[in-house]
Design a protein around this motif. Sequence first.
Motif, short mmCIF file in Angstrom:
data_model
loop_
_atom_site.label_atom_id
_atom_site.label_comp_id
_atom_site.label_asym_id
_atom_site.label_seq_id
_atom_site.Cartn_x
_atom_site.Cartn_y
_atom_site.Cartn_z
N LEU A 189 42.35 39.16 33.41
CA LEU A 189 42.51 39.63 34.78
C LEU A 189 43.98 39.64 35.19
CD1 LEU A 189 40.88 40.52 37.30
CD2 LEU A 189 40.95 38.14 38.05
N SER A 190 44.71 38.60 34.81
CA SER A 190 46.14 38.56 35.12
C SER A 190 46.89 39.68 34.43
CB SER A 190 46.72 37.20 34.72
OG SER A 190 46.07 36.14 35.40
N ARG A 191 46.50 39.96 33.19
CA ARG A 191 47.15 41.05 32.46
C ARG A 191 46.85 42.40 33.10
NH1 ARG A 191 45.41 39.68 28.01
NH2 ARG A 191 43.64 41.07 27.77
N LEU A 192 45.64 42.56 33.63
CA LEU A 192 45.28 43.81 34.29
C LEU A 192 46.15 44.06 35.52
CD1 LEU A 192 43.48 46.26 34.93
CD2 LEU A 192 41.84 44.68 35.97
N PHE A 193 46.28 43.05 36.38
CA PHE A 193 47.05 43.25 37.61
C PHE A 193 48.56 43.27 37.34
CE2 PHE A 193 43.03 42.22 39.52
CZ PHE A 193 43.03 42.93 40.70
N ASP A 194 48.99 42.61 36.30
CA ASP A 194 50.41 42.69 35.95
C ASP A 194 50.80 44.06 35.42
OD1 ASP A 194 50.74 40.08 36.73
OD2 ASP A 194 50.56 39.25 34.70
N VAL A 196 49.68 46.92 36.58
CA VAL A 196 49.71 47.91 37.65
C VAL A 196 51.11 47.94 38.24
CG1 VAL A 196 48.68 48.61 39.84
CG2 VAL A 196 47.27 47.48 38.11
N LYS A 197 51.63 49.13 38.46
CA LYS A 197 53.03 49.28 38.86
C LYS A 197 53.29 48.91 40.31
CE LYS A 197 53.98 52.99 35.52
NZ LYS A 197 54.42 54.40 35.38
N THR A 198 52.45 49.38 41.23
CA THR A 198 52.74 49.24 42.66
C THR A 198 51.75 48.28 43.32
OG1 THR A 198 51.33 51.13 43.23
CG2 THR A 198 53.65 51.57 42.74
N LEU A 199 52.17 47.69 44.42
CA LEU A 199 51.31 46.80 45.19
C LEU A 199 50.17 47.58 45.85
CD1 LEU A 199 50.74 43.97 46.26
CD2 LEU A 199 52.31 44.44 48.16
N THR A 200 50.41 48.83 46.20
CA THR A 200 49.34 49.65 46.79
C THR A 200 48.18 49.81 45.83
OG1 THR A 200 50.94 50.87 48.14
CG2 THR A 200 48.81 51.91 47.76
N ALA A 201 48.48 50.15 44.59
CA ALA A 201 47.42 50.30 43.59
C ALA A 201 46.75 48.97 43.29
CB ALA A 201 48.00 50.90 42.31
N LYS A 202 47.49 47.87 43.34
CA LYS A 202 46.89 46.55 43.12
C LYS A 202 45.87 46.22 44.21
CE LYS A 202 50.73 44.38 40.58
NZ LYS A 202 51.71 43.27 40.58
N GLU A 203 46.22 46.49 45.46
CA GLU A 203 45.31 46.20 46.55
C GLU A 203 44.05 47.06 46.46
OE1 GLU A 203 46.89 45.64 50.52
OE2 GLU A 203 48.91 45.57 49.72
N GLU A 204 44.20 48.34 46.11
CA GLU A 204 43.04 49.20 45.96
C GLU A 204 42.17 48.76 44.79
OE1 GLU A 204 41.93 52.01 47.81
OE2 GLU A 204 43.26 51.02 49.24
N LEU A 205 42.78 48.38 43.69
CA LEU A 205 42.02 47.92 42.54
C LEU A 205 41.29 46.62 42.85
CD1 LEU A 205 41.27 48.17 39.54
CD2 LEU A 205 43.39 46.97 38.98
N SER A 438 48.01 52.06 31.43
CA SER A 438 47.05 52.04 30.33
C SER A 438 45.67 51.64 30.87
CB SER A 438 47.49 51.05 29.25
OG SER A 438 46.51 50.93 28.25
N LEU A 439 44.64 52.24 30.29
CA LEU A 439 43.27 51.92 30.69
C LEU A 439 42.68 50.78 29.89
CD1 LEU A 439 41.79 55.52 31.09
CD2 LEU A 439 42.88 54.07 32.81
N ASP A 440 43.38 50.32 28.88
CA ASP A 440 42.84 49.26 28.03
C ASP A 440 42.55 47.96 28.77
OD1 ASP A 440 42.94 50.99 25.87
OD2 ASP A 440 44.94 50.33 25.24
N PRO A 441 43.40 47.54 29.74
CA PRO A 441 43.10 46.28 30.43
C PRO A 441 41.93 46.35 31.41
CG PRO A 441 45.45 46.78 30.54
CD PRO A 441 44.75 48.02 30.09
#
Length: 480
Positions: A189-194, A196-205, A438-441
């Motif tokens: 989970l940490s690798r997935l959010f790390d 993501v480039k932007t905070l906007t995409a992190k919040e949506e995810l 990448s979609l792998d995480p």
Amino acid sequence: MLSAGEAWRDCFKAFYVHKFRAVLGKNRLIFPGEKVLLAWSGGPSSSSMVWQVLEGLSRDSAKRLRFVPGVIYVDEGAACGQSLEDRAKILAEMKLILQTVGFPWHVVALEEVFSLPPSVLRCFAPDPSGTKGAYKAAVDSFLQQQHAPAQGKERLSQPGTQDPQDPAVPPSAAQTEAQPPSAAQTEALSRLFDSVKTLTAKEELLQTLRTHLILHVARTHGYSKVMTGDSCTRLAIKLMTSLALGRGAFLAWDTGFSDERHGDVVVVRPMRDHTLKEVAFYNRLFAVPSVFTPAIDTKAPEKASIHRLMEAFVLRLQAQFPSTVSTVYRTSEKLVKAPRDSSAGGSPAPRCLLCMCALDIDTADSATAFGVQTLHLSQMQSPTPAAEAPTTSCCSARVGGAQGCCRGAGPCGRQDPRAHVIEQLCYGCRVNMKDVPSLDPLPPYILTEAQLRSQRAWVLQELQEYLIEDSDDEAQTGEC
């Protein structure tokens, strides 16, 4: 005699409670005896919602609520970068409040999204009991059961049953706490959010994964409704944010009282008439407990994400013009849910893989088509040489070892596996996925469902040339 302060306090409480009960009574979506899952984050608004339900089920309430509540808390500490000690401390405070409330509760960690089944991304048929006139019939049946005390006592004497209107009776299966997440899941989970480039995409995810997890828990434990604590202020900010993110087609679902996109589980927002200021006053006056949990955007600057920017813009405008939030909120009430036309053959319209709304991507000359083409052109890179193009194995190697559907000629024959996922997203989700390199995480259930949808679409496309379609004259004759 009551002092002026005490009279104002009682008047404010009556006004606050009436707004909560009125929005439930006006919509009539929650039936007597229905199981409702309260999504509790520990914040002021969701805590006030749980307290309203608790008081509404008490014997002293004038018009008691008639549904069976349960509470769910999702631990998002791994996505927010919290340590194990901090997460354990917050969980201890949460459990203490949950034990005081006395409702059945479920504590789950966000890492559990890596063990979700692909079926969580599928829309199931809604309960047929929600038709017109069914609410009145359910209330009449409930009142008849109350007027038969002997029969009711006999029913309550059976093991595993309880009176949904009597909070004094200890609920069966009072708590459900999953096993602590493994270190591998936390790292994933940490690798997935790390990544993501932007905070906007992190919040949506984060919001997407949280919704999927709550939906899975609701379906597993038989809850047909999910209550969220979105306040009037929060919904006004969400409306402006959704517009900026390209989700204008789904504003009625994202900000309305009810959200039926999942079919069998309906999300309701009973706190949508309360402002954050009213919630803060109520929690302060009547000692409603809440727990502060750091979010993914805590201490982030104002321009760090679209969410933070819109929140600062609306709140600053509200401070200067007090009718800002109410104006935006009243605008959202006028939005009508207009579902898109079903596809040919009467089959349901395709839905977004992540947000599960109907796809708003058109192939014709429209605004969404132009937006997608612009997004695609902005992401174009130099073409990959044929010798260096990545090769993908057949779908049988990815989905449980099942028999291959294409053998190089079907959907798996594409050179870009990312296209399997992108083509199944709405415009807003495509914009967010632009910041996921990448979609792998991603959790396995998302990739598996994307692969299954691609297989089904390819099979249906192959069968289309063998199907006999009715002519226009025969179709009109059948309708008559």
